[in-house]
Write a protein that holds these residues in place. Structure first.
Motif, mmCIF file in Angstrom:
data_model
loop_
_atom_site.group_PDB
_atom_site.id
_atom_site.type_symbol
_atom_site.label_atom_id
_atom_site.label_comp_id
_atom_site.label_asym_id
_atom_site.label_seq_id
_atom_site.Cartn_x
_atom_site.Cartn_y
_atom_site.Cartn_z
ATOM 1 N N ASP A 171 2.421 -2.251 -5.048
ATOM 2 C CA ASP A 171 2.809 -3.158 -6.132
ATOM 3 C C ASP A 171 4.026 -2.626 -6.878
ATOM 4 N N PHE A 172 4.077 -1.309 -7.115
ATOM 5 C CA PHE A 172 5.217 -0.751 -7.830
ATOM 6 C C PHE A 172 6.502 -0.962 -7.026
ATOM 7 N N ALA A 173 6.440 -0.666 -5.712
ATOM 8 C CA ALA A 173 7.633 -0.839 -4.883
ATOM 9 C C ALA A 173 8.066 -2.296 -4.836
ATOM 10 N N ARG A 204 6.558 11.324 -5.520
ATOM 11 C CA ARG A 204 7.731 10.570 -5.056
ATOM 12 C C ARG A 204 7.355 9.506 -4.024
ATOM 13 N N THR A 205 6.412 9.808 -3.132
ATOM 14 C CA THR A 205 6.025 8.789 -2.151
ATOM 15 C C THR A 205 5.291 7.631 -2.826
ATOM 16 N N TRP A 206 4.526 7.928 -3.907
ATOM 17 C CA TRP A 206 3.872 6.831 -4.627
ATOM 18 C C TRP A 206 4.922 5.904 -5.230
ATOM 19 N N TYR A 207 5.876 6.482 -5.942
ATOM 20 C CA TYR A 207 6.900 5.658 -6.579
ATOM 21 C C TYR A 207 7.786 4.950 -5.560
ATOM 22 N N ALA A 236 11.101 -1.852 -9.351
ATOM 23 C CA ALA A 236 11.338 -0.691 -10.216
ATOM 24 C C ALA A 236 11.635 0.538 -9.366
ATOM 25 N N LYS A 237 12.411 1.477 -9.947
ATOM 26 C CA LYS A 237 12.800 2.685 -9.229
ATOM 27 C C LYS A 237 12.558 3.923 -10.109
#
Length: 283
Positions: free
Chosen positions: A211-213, A171-174, A217-218
């Protein structure tokens, strides 16, 4: 001075024999489940450590509390045999320090185990004879190696803690929470599945989270349908199936796959030291 002490020990063969007999009587008390003998062989102000004790045990009452399990064991269970080697005693007047190695055999139901220990016992000669006034018992290095490489069962609390740490890493990565992720994954992290040549370092993993954040994107769904555990010492390996839903610009992408994740307990915290992800489908 050292030579004088060694000669004194040689000159006190009867005392050496008495101390060894006293030590062996303690081992036999564990075998016989003789609580009274355990109490009688230890001084009122006894001090020491037993394997796994996080702080000094104070007094004979403290020792009896730590060894209270003996009273609940029938003969033939718990401790059943012992062997002593490398026995040595040095004297300082009416005080003696005995050092030795002991192997103990135990039975727990049908399971048989052997434990190897290093011990240092302090004795004082009183009018009634030698009495143990202090002791330190620790696992022998051979036993530590065996324990660290032996498959062990995780407690319910340990399982919950490892699963909570695993959930937090994902969850922290995403979420792109870099500060939290740095606490969960150590600098030596190795990840397989993404990155140049299929390998990632901690730096690349953190960069991927940023980069994802930044992409907008969620993560909208995260489940682990199946998780299997293997535990060796302070290391736990998880074998997992996972499913994720990621939403971006109104569109949802589902990924399913398999993962192998390694967690090591460091400083009282489960940290994710390695993983390998193998996506099986994307929608």
């Amino acid at each position: 001075m050292a030579l004088a002490l060694a000669l004194a020990a040689d000159d006190r063969a009867a005392d050496v024999a008495a101390i060894r007999a006293h030590i062996e009587s303690i081992f036999q008390a564990f075998i016989d489940k003789d609580v009274r003998a355990l109490e009688a062989t230890h001084g009122t102000e006894w001090r020491g450590f037993m394997p796994g004790s996080p702080e000094p045990i104070r007094g004979r009452d403290g020792y009896m509390t730590v060894t209270s399990f003996v009273a609940t064991q029938p003969k033939g269970q718990g401790s059943v045999a012992y062997r002593i080697s490398n026995f040595d005693v040095v004297f300082y007047g009416e005080t003696a320090v005995a050092s030795f190695v002991a192997e103990t055999d135990a039975a727990f139901g049908a399971e048989k185990t052997t434990q190897k220990l290093t011990l240092m016992d302090v004795y004082h000669k009183e009018p009634t004879g030698w009495i143990q006034v202090a002791s330190s018992t620790t696992s022998h290095p051979d036993d530590v190696d065996r324990q660290m490489s032996q498959l062990r069962a995780l407690s319910t609390e340990e399982r919950a803690a490892v699963l909570a740490a695993r959930e937090a890493v994902w969850r922290t990565w995403y979420a792109g929470d870099i500060a939290a992720l740095e606490r969960l994954v150590p600098p030596e992290l190795i990840a397989v599945g993404f990155g140049p040549g299929g390998f990632s370092t901690r730096e690349l993993v953190l960069a991927g989270a940023r980069d994802f954040a930044a992409s907008g994107a969620k993560l909208t769904r995260l489940v682990f349908p199946r998780t299997e555990f293997q535990a060796y010492g302070a290391t736990v390996i998880l074998y997992t199936s996972y499913e994720t839903d990621v939403t971006r610009e109104g569109r949802t992408r589902t990924e399913r796959g398999l993962a192998t994740e390694v967690f090591v307990q460091q400083g009282g915290q489960w940290r994710n030291t390695a993983w390998q992800l193998s996506p099986t489908s994307n929608q």
